[in-house]
Design an enzyme around this catalytic site. Structure first.
Site, PDB file in Angstrom:
ATOM      1  CG  ASP A 117      -0.340   0.042   2.540  1.00  0.00           C
ATOM      2  OD1 ASP A 117       0.790   0.551   2.655  1.00  0.00           O
ATOM      3  OD2 ASP A 117      -0.972  -0.423   3.507  1.00  0.00           O
TER       4      ASP A 117
ATOM      5  CE  LYS B  84      -7.429   1.162   1.790  1.00  0.00           C
ATOM      6  NZ  LYS B  84      -8.538   0.636   2.581  1.00  0.00           N
TER       7      LYS B  84
ATOM      8  CG  MET C  36      -4.844   7.817   9.270  1.00  0.00           C
ATOM      9  SD  MET C  36      -5.895   6.368   8.984  1.00  0.00           S
ATOM     10  CE  MET C  36      -6.430   6.007  10.657  1.00  0.00           C
TER      11      MET C  36
END
Length: 503
Positions: free
Chosen positions: A44, A65, A177
């Site tokens: 990823d 992603k 995040m």
């Protein structure tokens, strides 16, 4: 979780691997071993692509992603993971995930998909950015005098509320995040009772040469981050431990940090299974290294003719070897014939440069001649051979330049060439191509690499070439910004990459 076929292949196996926070040195030993065993690697956005060097023969698939823009959905990843494991009677699949598998990595969903499909799997924990990024910024998440507890939270508001009011007794908060929502998160924490003057820090690209960190308070950190231009991926720490950064900073003040290539991406073009010694030298200068396999080596198209020639070397005065791959392939073929270095007794051996000579020495053969200046034309001009001596046998690939042949035939020497292996173009994955186009400089170790780079991505690159022959091939391919290493060594090529950026 998506539905997948409830049938298992006997050899199918999935390793869910935590890739760590970015520094490739933080991959665990078990993670490296699982990559080496893999037939397929799914990786990823936050998994450092440099780790793919541990799986040189594996099929690699980018399933990254980033932020709120999904390249592929989680349900599609789950299905792909199972399908790849069940292909061809069962394959070993490595799922390489940034940070730790189970810390906001949705690894639990992928493990459930494997269990539902009856595909055996293992979980290889990784170093989470929740503790690594603060540590590399000099911030311990716990400290006996400042914090006896910590909580790791998602800052992604799409994942639902964090119930900040329940965290009043937690000393340190670590937010993943959350850089885009930092204004709202800070306001919510203050509304839940957290002191606005609580120290706070945000660390971007923690553990990598691109690491940047800023500090403030809970009330100001969002503005500080915005003013500094910090973006994802970033980790925010809230708590008294942030005050320790001034004392405990180590990574971003170390001698190697902020080196001459700091913040620059250097693309290393190599074969898929090539060594990464150059990459290590570039990282020591602060570079972010992208290893891009542009060529691959394949068996000769004429194995019967080649082995017949190797079996009978009568009349051959010199063997000419113009690459490390030629040395490797020669001994592979000798071994297949039941022969070894003793078969070369009575034949003199010439190497195109010191690196090729070292490859020979590692196999017990000392080169009889190495030109003072590496390169095929210099080998041809300086080889101590006369017309009466016999055949000069060049063992090389099907695309080798004819500089050596011309130089020898101009001297009236008998030149013969055998295809020892084939050099073919490799097709990097889409992510590597995207990163390649953003590289500050590209290193080239052969003319083949120069030609393949031009065909794949054009010639609008600064390039650093390993020697004048490679530089000439690069110019012929259309590159105009060419810096030449002063000698054919990895250290010199790293210096040339640095000089190319500063030019």
């Amino acid at each position: 979780m998506t539905d997948v076929p409830a049938s298992a292949s006997p050899r199918a196996f999935v390793s869910l691997i935590g890739a760590g926070p970015g520094d490739p040195g933080l991959l665990t030993l078990r993670g490296m071993q699982a990559l080496q065993e893999a037939d397929v690697v799914l990786f990823d956005y936050l998994a450092n692509p440099d780790l793919l060097r541990f799986a040189p023969q594996a099929e690699t698939i980018y399933v990254g992603k980033k932020g709120f823009s999904e390249y592929i959905s989680q349900e599609q990843i789950n299905a792909l993971l199972v399908r790849k494991a069940q292909e061809h009677g069962g394959r070993r699949v490595a799922r390489l995930k940034g940070g730790d598998v189970f810390v906001f990595g949705r690894g639990g969903e992928e493990a459930e998909a494997c269990a539902h499909a009856m595909v055996p799997f293992e979980v290889v924990p990784g170093v989470s950015s929740a503790i690594a990024a603060p540590a590399y910024a000099g911030i311990p998440v716990t400290h006996r005098e400042a914090a006896r507890s910590f909580a790791v939270l998602t800052g992604n508001t799409r994942e639902g509320g964090a119930h900040y009011e329940r965290l009043s007794g937690v000393d340190t908060l670590v937010l993943l995040m959350g850089v885009r929502n930092l204004d709202q998160i800070a306001a919510d924490l203050i509304a839940a009772g957290r002191d606005p003057q609580t120290p706070a820090a945000t660390v971007q690209w923690g553990t990598t040469p691109q690491q940047r960190a800023v500090t403030g308070t809970l009330a100001t950190i969002a503005d500080v981050v915005r003013a500094a231009g910090l973006e994802a991926p970033a980790v925010t720490v809230v708590g008294e431990v942030v005050r320790l950064r001034d004392t405990l900073r180590w990574f971003d003040t170390a001698p190697g940090f902020g080196g001459p290539l700091a913040g620059k991406t250097v693309a290393v073009t190599r074969t898929r299974d090539g060594a990464s010694g150059l990459s290590d030298r570039l990282r020591a200068r602060g570079a972010s290294v992208l290893e891009v396999p542009l060529i691959r080596f394949a068996p000769t198209a004429r194995p019967g003719e080649l082995r017949a020639r190797l079996r009978d070397l009568s009349g051959v005065a010199w063997l000419l070897l113009s690459s490390n791959q030629a040395v490797s392939s020669l001994f592979t073929h000798l071994d297949a014939l039941g022969l070894d270095a003793r078969h070369l007794a009575g034949v003199r051996v010439a190497a195109v440069g010191p690196s090729t000579a070292r490859s020979l020495a590692e196999r017990g053969v000392r080169a009889d001649f190495v030109p003072a200046t590496p390169g095929a034309r210099h080998l041809g001009a300086g080889l101590p051979a006369g017309p009466e001596e016999g055949t000069l046998l060049h063992l090389t690939s099907q695309v080798a330049e004819d500089d050596l042949q011309r130089a020898l035939e101009e001297r009236g020497l008998t030149y013969e060439r055998e295809e020892l292996y084939r050099t073919e173009p490799a097709q990097p994955d889409d992510l590597s191509m995207d990163r390649l186009r953003g590289a500050a400089v590209v290193t080239l170790a052969s003319g083949s690499a120069a030609r393949h780079l031009a065909a794949l991505a054009g010639t609008a690159f600064r390039v650093a070439a390993m020697g004048p022959q490679t530089a000439d091939a690069a110019r012929e391919a259309g590159f105009t910004q060419v810096t030449v290493a002063h000698e054919a060594t990895l250290d010199a090529l790293a210096q040339a990459a640095e000089a190319a950026i500063q030019a």
